[in-house]
Design a protein around this motif. Structure first.
Motif, PDB file in Angstrom:
ATOM      1  N   PRO A 154     -66.583  62.894 -77.593  1.00 43.86           N
ATOM      2  CA  PRO A 154     -65.560  63.347 -76.537  1.00 43.86           C
ATOM      3  C   PRO A 154     -65.905  62.614 -75.172  1.00 43.86           C
ATOM      4  N   GLU A 155     -67.398  62.563 -74.780  1.00 45.88           N
ATOM      5  CA  GLU A 155     -67.756  62.238 -73.579  1.00 45.88           C
ATOM      6  C   GLU A 155     -68.142  60.839 -73.575  1.00 45.88           C
ATOM      7  N   TYR A 156     -67.957  60.027 -74.601  1.00 46.93           N
ATOM      8  CA  TYR A 156     -68.646  58.758 -74.781  1.00 46.93           C
ATOM      9  C   TYR A 156     -67.261  57.854 -74.719  1.00 46.93           C
ATOM     10  N   THR A 157     -66.929  57.235 -73.691  1.00 48.29           N
ATOM     11  CA  THR A 157     -65.661  56.515 -73.594  1.00 48.29           C
ATOM     12  C   THR A 157     -65.983  54.854 -73.824  1.00 48.29           C
ATOM     13  N   ALA A 158     -67.227  54.388 -73.958  1.00 50.91           N
ATOM     14  CA  ALA A 158     -67.319  53.183 -74.245  1.00 50.91           C
ATOM     15  C   ALA A 158     -67.182  52.770 -75.716  1.00 50.91           C
ATOM     16  N   GLY A 159     -66.863  51.465 -75.937  1.00 51.11           N
ATOM     17  CA  GLY A 159     -66.494  50.992 -77.337  1.00 51.11           C
ATOM     18  C   GLY A 159     -67.017  49.427 -77.389  1.00 51.11           C
ATOM     19  N   TYR A 160     -66.687  48.686 -78.263  1.00 55.68           N
ATOM     20  CA  TYR A 160     -67.178  47.395 -78.416  1.00 55.68           C
ATOM     21  C   TYR A 160     -66.427  46.601 -79.354  1.00 55.68           C
TER      22      TYR A 160
ATOM     23  N   TYR B 118     -71.938  40.827 -79.029  1.00 57.06           N
ATOM     24  CA  TYR B 118     -71.608  42.301 -79.169  1.00 57.06           C
ATOM     25  C   TYR B 118     -71.227  42.740 -77.765  1.00 57.06           C
ATOM     26  N   THR B 119     -70.006  42.714 -77.704  1.00 56.96           N
ATOM     27  CA  THR B 119     -69.326  42.903 -76.068  1.00 56.96           C
ATOM     28  C   THR B 119     -68.972  44.496 -76.004  1.00 56.96           C
ATOM     29  N   ARG B 120     -69.625  44.912 -75.011  1.00 57.98           N
ATOM     30  CA  ARG B 120     -69.080  46.428 -74.838  1.00 57.98           C
ATOM     31  C   ARG B 120     -68.003  46.410 -73.673  1.00 57.98           C
ATOM     32  N   PHE B 121     -67.226  47.393 -73.602  1.00 53.71           N
ATOM     33  CA  PHE B 121     -66.178  47.717 -72.594  1.00 53.71           C
ATOM     34  C   PHE B 121     -66.453  49.244 -72.276  1.00 53.71           C
ATOM     35  N   THR B 122     -66.700  49.194 -71.047  1.00 58.43           N
ATOM     36  CA  THR B 122     -67.131  50.819 -70.496  1.00 58.43           C
ATOM     37  C   THR B 122     -66.009  51.550 -70.951  1.00 58.43           C
ATOM     38  N   GLN B 123     -64.849  51.258 -70.849  1.00 58.91           N
ATOM     39  CA  GLN B 123     -63.804  52.213 -71.206  1.00 58.91           C
ATOM     40  C   GLN B 123     -62.620  51.883 -72.177  1.00 58.91           C
TER      41      GLN B 123
END
Ligand code: WAQ
Ligand code: MG
Ligand code: MG
Ligand code: MG
Length: 257
Positions: A196-202, A209-214
């Motif tokens: 629940p607290e982890y909004t980042a994905g990729y 490997y490109t991460r998006f913070t939200q």
């Protein structure tokens, strides 16, 4: 000889009987690490932000060292997105640049965004049509038998790029994505966490490997993964590779990122 260690934990009842998925983990380790890795998995299942597990399945299987293949992890890029909407738009654009048809990228994005509960594994989706190919419902395909080749090298490599020791989500996801992108027929992967607290994905592609913070709202317990595959891929071979091919992931040779 290596050991595949896999854990899945649920609340209410077993996964098979409809219990809520709490946590899963998979490692591929030497005999010296086996008991400490297994204990750490139990601790994780018993103190997870998704809730406390009352069903835990821990499986240990030997893997012959000769079967192991090495793959190199992808360069990591972080994109700071102001909110979830912007994050999903950027992620979708990146899927399309990687060769996922626009209709399939949109279908995948809404399939993940519209999940009623978290998947335990990943959906496999045709990168041209957007149709889901695996028939495993809420289970999805669970990638296992992968790990870091050398923990110290990996931590140094991450640290040099500003990713600290506590970023366990990132550490695990980079390993999983390296195996996934090495699979035959794989075009791209889309993921966000069910914590629940982890909004980042990729988005993982053959290039990065490109991460998006939200990528999801803070507090949402629903996450998942999608593997976009080429139309002519042999699904059974692909799923076998993802589940059974032992993979150790190494960092790019010095001089690289
Ligand atoms: N194989 C296939 N799918 C999996 C696996 C696996 N081994 N593990 C997790 N999933 C799926 C499953 O549907 C979960 O609900 C979903 O992914 C999310 O799992 O900062 O933490 O372990 O760069 O919660 C991504 C961003 C974090 C990291 C992903 O996923 C970063 C994360 P979680
Ligand atoms: Mg998990
Ligand atoms: Mg995980
Ligand atoms: Mg999780």
């Amino acid at each position: 000889m290596l050991y595949s260690v896999r854990m899945r934990a649920a609340q209410g009842s077993t996964h098979e009987q409809g219990g809520k998925h709490i946590s899963g983990a998979e490692r591929l380790v030497s005999g010296e690490l086996l008991t400490s890795v297994a204990a750490a998995m139990l601790r994780r299942a018993l103190s997870h932000s998704r809730g406390t597990a009352d069903f835990i399945n821990l499986t240990v299987e030997t893997v012959p060292a000769e079967a192991v293949r090495e793959v190199t992890c992808l360069p990591i890029i972080t994109v700071n997105t102001p909110d979830m909407i912007a994050g999903r738009e950027s992620a979708q654009a990146m899927l399309i640049r990687a060769g996922v048809a626009p209709v399939a990228a949109a279908a995948g994005m809404s399939a993940l965004a519209g999940l009623p509960v978290s998947l335990r594994g990943a959906m496999v989706v045709n990168a041209q049509t957007g149709l889901r190919l695996d028939t495993q419902a809420e289970r999805g395909v669970r990638v296992s038998r992968m790990d870091i080749a050398d923990e110290q090298d990996y931590l140094h490599w991450l640290n040099r790029q500003g990713y600290g020791n506590n970023q366990i989500h990132l550490r695990e996801a980079v390993v999983l994505a390296a195996k996934v992108m090495s699979a035959p027929g794989m075009v791209a992967e889309l993921c966000w966490s069910d914590d629940p607290e982890y909004t980042a994905g990729y988005v993982a592609t053959p290039a990065a490997y490109t991460r998006f913070t939200q990528l999801k709202p803070h507090g949402s317990p629903i996450g998942g993964r999608i593997f976009f595959i080429q139309e002519n891929t042999d699904l059974k071979q692909l799923v076998d590779y993802l589940q059974y091919q032992p993979i150790l992931v190494k960092v790019p040779a010095a001089g690289g990122a």
